[in-house]
Scaffold this active site. Structure first.
Site, short mmCIF file in Angstrom:
data_model
loop_
_atom_site.label_atom_id
_atom_site.label_comp_id
_atom_site.label_asym_id
_atom_site.label_seq_id
_atom_site.Cartn_x
_atom_site.Cartn_y
_atom_site.Cartn_z
N GLN A 55 0.84 -1.20 0.00
CA GLN A 55 0.00 0.00 0.00
C GLN A 55 0.88 1.25 0.00
O GLN A 55 0.61 2.22 -0.71
CB GLN A 55 -0.90 0.02 1.23
CG GLN A 55 -2.10 -0.89 1.17
CD GLN A 55 -3.05 -0.64 2.32
OE1 GLN A 55 -3.11 0.45 2.89
NE2 GLN A 55 -3.80 -1.65 2.69
N TRP A 56 1.91 1.23 0.82
CA TRP A 56 2.82 2.36 0.98
C TRP A 56 3.54 2.69 -0.32
O TRP A 56 3.77 3.84 -0.66
CB TRP A 56 3.83 2.01 2.06
CG TRP A 56 4.40 3.13 2.85
CD1 TRP A 56 4.88 4.32 2.40
CD2 TRP A 56 4.57 3.16 4.27
NE1 TRP A 56 5.35 5.08 3.43
CE2 TRP A 56 5.17 4.39 4.60
CE3 TRP A 56 4.30 2.25 5.29
CZ2 TRP A 56 5.51 4.73 5.90
CZ3 TRP A 56 4.62 2.60 6.59
CH2 TRP A 56 5.22 3.83 6.90
N GLU A 77 14.49 -1.75 -0.38
CA GLU A 77 13.89 -2.80 0.43
C GLU A 77 14.78 -4.03 0.49
O GLU A 77 15.44 -4.38 -0.50
CB GLU A 77 12.53 -3.16 -0.17
CG GLU A 77 11.72 -4.17 0.61
CD GLU A 77 10.36 -4.40 -0.01
OE1 GLU A 77 9.93 -5.57 -0.09
OE2 GLU A 77 9.72 -3.40 -0.43
N SER A 110 15.70 -7.93 0.36
CA SER A 110 15.22 -8.91 -0.61
C SER A 110 15.61 -10.32 -0.20
O SER A 110 16.76 -10.58 0.17
CB SER A 110 15.80 -8.61 -2.00
OG SER A 110 15.51 -9.66 -2.90
N ARG A 137 15.96 -12.57 -2.21
CA ARG A 137 16.87 -13.11 -3.23
C ARG A 137 18.28 -13.21 -2.67
O ARG A 137 19.08 -14.01 -3.13
CB ARG A 137 16.88 -12.21 -4.47
CG ARG A 137 15.60 -12.21 -5.28
CD ARG A 137 15.82 -11.43 -6.56
NE ARG A 137 16.82 -12.10 -7.40
CZ ARG A 137 17.51 -11.48 -8.35
NH1 ARG A 137 17.33 -10.20 -8.59
NH2 ARG A 137 18.39 -12.16 -9.08
N ARG A 161 11.59 -18.88 -1.52
CA ARG A 161 10.66 -17.94 -0.86
C ARG A 161 9.23 -18.09 -1.35
O ARG A 161 8.29 -17.58 -0.73
CB ARG A 161 11.14 -16.50 -1.05
CG ARG A 161 11.20 -16.07 -2.50
CD ARG A 161 11.73 -14.66 -2.66
NE ARG A 161 11.93 -14.34 -4.07
CZ ARG A 161 12.14 -13.11 -4.53
NH1 ARG A 161 12.18 -12.10 -3.70
NH2 ARG A 161 12.33 -12.90 -5.82
N ARG A 168 -3.52 8.25 4.93
CA ARG A 168 -3.47 7.03 5.74
C ARG A 168 -3.81 7.26 7.22
O ARG A 168 -3.88 6.28 7.98
CB ARG A 168 -2.09 6.38 5.60
CG ARG A 168 -1.84 5.87 4.18
CD ARG A 168 -2.97 4.96 3.72
NE ARG A 168 -2.89 4.66 2.29
CZ ARG A 168 -3.76 3.92 1.63
NH1 ARG A 168 -4.79 3.39 2.27
NH2 ARG A 168 -3.62 3.70 0.34
#
Length: 235
Positions: free
Chosen positions: A77-78, A100, A102, A104, A172, A200
């Site tokens: 959402q952000w 962000e 990850s 991976r 994942r 928000r």
């Protein structure tokens, strides 16, 4: 204060910030080759004028950086505010940055948001989205238990895949996604942050992201008290 806990395992941390209410004032006054050394009543009136008349570019000279740890459903959402910032601010370039963690690259132990038995909400009566009243706790206990079982099953399959030599970016896939906590850095102008907060903090926003918005507001209000008073529409 630079750190606030949110939900069961999440948090917001104020990492860094640049500027003040005085920065906003001086960014506006540079048009007339003027500058204030200290914030005074005339400057506060100018902040009120800028916000009231929609002269928002001076508020983009103030930047704030956060580290956020939140469930994926909140993060996605952000993320819309990063995508939309160029259009919102009318600059042709984004005034936000997002980095962000990850899966991976990392295989740290997965962490999940698990509502307590008294936190499950009913669907709203007159809307296709949002939520209504808190469900009966007996129902909530059943839902929490089922969610825990579901998460545990996913983690077992995820770890088994890793042990069988599957790469992290594919293993994942076994993890239940929406409740999984993710960590990111968010850097944004004061105008962008306040745009996020105005939407928000609304009563009809999803409660979980409301909780994060309240934490953001609590952390930045002492830094920019006059600008926040004018840019945030608290009902």
């Amino acid at each position: 204060m630079s750190f606030l806990n949110v939900l069961d395992k999440g948090y917001v941390r104020l990492v860094n910030h640049m500027g003040s209410d005085l920065t906003v004032v001086n960014a506006a006054r540079v048009s007339y080759a003027k500058e204030s050394d200290e914030l005074n009543e005339k400057d506060i009136k100018l902040i009120k004028f800028l916000a009231r008349e929609g002269h928002t570019s001076p508020f983009r000279h103030v930047l704030v950086q956060f580290e956020i740890y939140a469930p994926l459903m909140v993060a996605r959402q952000w993320w819309k505010y990063v995508i939309g910032s160029a259009h919102f601010e009318g600059t042709g370039d984004s005034f936000e940055a997002w980095n962000e963690s990850s899966r991976r690259y990392i295989t740290e132990e997965p962490t999940f948001y698990i509502p307590a038995s008294g936190e499950w909400r009913s669907k709203p009566e007159n809307s296709k989205q949002g939520s209504g009243e808190i469900l009966d706790e007996t129902v909530g206990m059943k839902l929490t238990s089922e969610l825990l079982e579901y998460i545990d099953s996913g983690i077992q399959k995820y770890e088994a895949a890793l042990n069988n030599g599957v790469c992290a970016e594919q293993a994942r896939l076994f993890l239940p996604a929406y409740g999984m906590y993710v960590r990111w850095y968010w850097t944004a102008s004061l105008q962008s942050v306040c745009h996020f907060l105005n939407q928000r903090l609304e009563h009809d926003a999803q409660k979980e992201i409301q909780d994060y918005a309240k934490a953001i507001l609590e952390l930045i209000k002492p830094l920019y008290p006059h600008s926040i008073d004018e840019l945030i529409e608290l009902g």
